[in-house]
Design a protein around this motif. Structure first.
Motif, PDB file in Angstrom:
ATOM      1  N   ALA A 204       0.816  -1.212   0.000  1.00 46.23           N
ATOM      2  CA  ALA A 204       0.000   0.000   0.000  1.00 46.23           C
ATOM      3  C   ALA A 204       0.855   1.270   0.000  1.00 46.23           C
ATOM      4  CB  ALA A 204      -0.945   0.009   1.197  1.00 46.23           C
ATOM      5  N   ARG A 205       2.036   1.212   0.574  1.00 50.61           N
ATOM      6  CA  ARG A 205       2.932   2.369   0.597  1.00 50.61           C
ATOM      7  C   ARG A 205       4.097   2.124  -0.369  1.00 50.61           C
ATOM      8  NH1 ARG A 205       2.176   6.542   3.660  1.00 50.61           N
ATOM      9  NH2 ARG A 205       4.382   7.028   3.849  1.00 50.61           N
ATOM     10  N   ASP A 206       3.709   1.845  -1.622  1.00 49.42           N
ATOM     11  CA  ASP A 206       4.675   1.532  -2.665  1.00 49.42           C
ATOM     12  C   ASP A 206       5.668   2.684  -2.814  1.00 49.42           C
ATOM     13  OD1 ASP A 206       5.985   0.383  -4.797  1.00 49.42           O
ATOM     14  OD2 ASP A 206       4.257   0.393  -6.139  1.00 49.42           O
ATOM     15  N   VAL A 207       6.921   2.344  -3.067  1.00 48.78           N
ATOM     16  CA  VAL A 207       7.988   3.341  -3.183  1.00 48.78           C
ATOM     17  C   VAL A 207       8.514   3.442  -4.609  1.00 48.78           C
ATOM     18  CG1 VAL A 207       8.691   3.212  -0.760  1.00 48.78           C
ATOM     19  CG2 VAL A 207       9.724   1.665  -2.442  1.00 48.78           C
ATOM     20  N   GLY A 208       7.719   3.024  -5.595  1.00 48.75           N
ATOM     21  CA  GLY A 208       8.115   3.121  -6.989  1.00 48.75           C
ATOM     22  C   GLY A 208       8.893   1.905  -7.449  1.00 48.75           C
ATOM     23  N   ASP A 209       9.205   1.884  -8.740  1.00 46.37           N
ATOM     24  CA  ASP A 209       9.869   0.730  -9.335  1.00 46.37           C
ATOM     25  C   ASP A 209      11.390   0.860  -9.323  1.00 46.37           C
ATOM     26  OD1 ASP A 209       7.422  -0.525  -9.965  1.00 46.37           O
ATOM     27  OD2 ASP A 209       7.244   0.652 -11.807  1.00 46.37           O
ATOM     28  N   ILE A 210      11.893   2.064  -9.585  1.00 48.62           N
ATOM     29  CA  ILE A 210      13.336   2.277  -9.720  1.00 48.62           C
ATOM     30  C   ILE A 210      13.729   3.517  -8.933  1.00 48.62           C
ATOM     31  CG2 ILE A 210      15.207   2.751 -11.356  1.00 48.62           C
ATOM     32  CD1 ILE A 210      13.245   1.418 -13.482  1.00 48.62           C
ATOM     33  N   HIS A 211      14.807   3.387  -8.166  1.00 48.26           N
ATOM     34  CA  HIS A 211      15.350   4.529  -7.429  1.00 48.26           C
ATOM     35  C   HIS A 211      16.616   4.994  -8.127  1.00 48.26           C
ATOM     36  CE1 HIS A 211      13.193   3.471  -3.410  1.00 48.26           C
ATOM     37  NE2 HIS A 211      12.369   3.682  -4.411  1.00 48.26           N
ATOM     38  N   CYS A 212      16.583   6.220  -8.598  1.00 48.19           N
ATOM     39  CA  CYS A 212      17.699   6.863  -9.287  1.00 48.19           C
ATOM     40  C   CYS A 212      17.818   8.250  -8.667  1.00 48.19           C
ATOM     41  CB  CYS A 212      17.415   6.932 -10.782  1.00 48.19           C
ATOM     42  SG  CYS A 212      18.672   7.766 -11.755  1.00 48.19           S
ATOM     43  N   VAL A 213      18.477   8.315  -7.514  1.00 50.53           N
ATOM     44  CA  VAL A 213      18.543   9.540  -6.714  1.00 50.53           C
ATOM     45  C   VAL A 213      18.813  10.741  -7.605  1.00 50.53           C
ATOM     46  CG1 VAL A 213      19.797  10.692  -4.849  1.00 50.53           C
ATOM     47  CG2 VAL A 213      19.383   8.236  -4.721  1.00 50.53           C
ATOM     48  N   PRO A 214      17.975  11.782  -7.545  1.00 49.09           N
ATOM     49  CA  PRO A 214      16.858  12.067  -6.650  1.00 49.09           C
ATOM     50  C   PRO A 214      15.479  11.717  -7.228  1.00 49.09           C
ATOM     51  CG  PRO A 214      17.422  14.055  -7.822  1.00 49.09           C
ATOM     52  CD  PRO A 214      18.360  12.975  -8.328  1.00 49.09           C
ATOM     53  N   PHE A 215      15.439  10.764  -8.136  1.00 43.78           N
ATOM     54  CA  PHE A 215      14.200  10.420  -8.834  1.00 43.78           C
ATOM     55  C   PHE A 215      13.697   9.028  -8.464  1.00 43.78           C
ATOM     56  CE2 PHE A 215      16.655  13.292 -11.473  1.00 43.78           C
ATOM     57  CZ  PHE A 215      15.732  14.262 -11.795  1.00 43.78           C
ATOM     58  N   VAL A 216      12.380   8.903  -8.377  1.00 41.50           N
ATOM     59  CA  VAL A 216      11.702   7.612  -8.329  1.00 41.50           C
ATOM     60  C   VAL A 216      11.037   7.466  -9.686  1.00 41.50           C
ATOM     61  CG1 VAL A 216       9.719   6.367  -7.395  1.00 41.50           C
ATOM     62  CG2 VAL A 216      11.323   7.469  -5.856  1.00 41.50           C
ATOM     63  N   LEU A 217      11.326   6.354 -10.350  1.00 38.01           N
ATOM     64  CA  LEU A 217      10.721   6.089 -11.650  1.00 38.01           C
ATOM     65  C   LEU A 217       9.660   5.014 -11.509  1.00 38.01           C
ATOM     66  CD1 LEU A 217      13.869   6.893 -12.203  1.00 38.01           C
ATOM     67  CD2 LEU A 217      13.280   6.245 -14.520  1.00 38.01           C
ATOM     68  N   GLU A 218       8.508   5.287 -12.065  1.00 40.34           N
ATOM     69  CA  GLU A 218       7.439   4.308 -12.177  1.00 40.34           C
ATOM     70  C   GLU A 218       7.505   3.796 -13.612  1.00 40.34           C
ATOM     71  OE1 GLU A 218       4.364   1.872 -11.111  1.00 40.34           O
ATOM     72  OE2 GLU A 218       5.614   3.083  -9.806  1.00 40.34           O
ATOM     73  N   ALA A 219       7.872   2.538 -13.795  1.00 35.42           N
ATOM     74  CA  ALA A 219       8.056   1.960 -15.128  1.00 35.42           C
ATOM     75  C   ALA A 219       6.741   1.403 -15.647  1.00 35.42           C
ATOM     76  CB  ALA A 219       9.115   0.869 -15.078  1.00 35.42           C
TER      77      ALA A 219
END
Length: 177
Positions: free
Chosen positions: A50-65
């Motif tokens: 429920a508290r999903d943190v996105g698919d990819i962490h690329c500091v400072p970005f969260v990418l939702e693929a």
């Protein structure tokens, strides 16, 4: 993994991660991290429910693929921005696969607000930021909440590199290069 859609999604996430790590000079020719503990390494995130943190962490970005036949970009962007907050990152973006094309030409979508915050953090005028990173605008009716900007994953990788070099990012002094 029996679900073919899940397999396609996982393959797209891995492809993005690998592309960005190579582009940013964080891996050797075999794809192994130069420094496995470097905060700037691009990683696929563990599922958080429920508290999903996105698919990819690329500091400072969260990418939702997204690797889907249908699109819902404004909804995806809202999802990415919520997940960025959950992960403690300042920016949430969407990376959409382009059918029949390589990873570099995948589409990265951001909200107008996120685009403006990135531009201001880099201290760039609007026209220069738009031209340098190849942004195009999509205006969906009069509701500005449905407006967004798009670039390629290749141009986004340049943005990540420039951002990391010019804006202090906690835990990331600079790329390993």
């Amino acid at each position: 993994m029996a679900n073919p859609n899940k397999q396609k999604g996982t393959a797209w996430e891995s492809s993005i991660r690998d592309y960005l790590n190579r582009f940013l000079g964080l891996v050797d020719e075999r794809g192994a991290f130069l420094d496995p503990f470097h905060a700037g390494n691009v990683r696929r995130a563990a599922q958080e429910g429920a508290r999903d943190v996105g698919d990819i962490h690329c500091v400072p970005f969260v990418l939702e693929a997204k690797n889907t036949a249908t699109t819902a970009v404004p909804t995806w962007i809202r999802q990415a921005e919520v997940e960025a907050v959950h992960a403690g990152f300042p920016f949430g973006v969407v990376a959409q696969k382009v059918r029949g094309s390589g990873t570099a030409v995948g589409r990265v979508h951001v909200s107008v607000r996120t685009w403006t915050r990135m531009r201001l953090a880099l201290g760039m005028p609007t026209d220069e930021f738009a031209a340098l990173y190849g942004w195009s605008v999509s205006l969906r009716g009069l509701d500005s909440g449905r407006w967004y900007l798009t670039t390629t994953l290749r141009d986004f990788a340049h943005l990540v590199d420039d951002y990391r070099r010019n804006v202090p990012v906690a835990g990331v002094a600079h790329a390993v290069r």
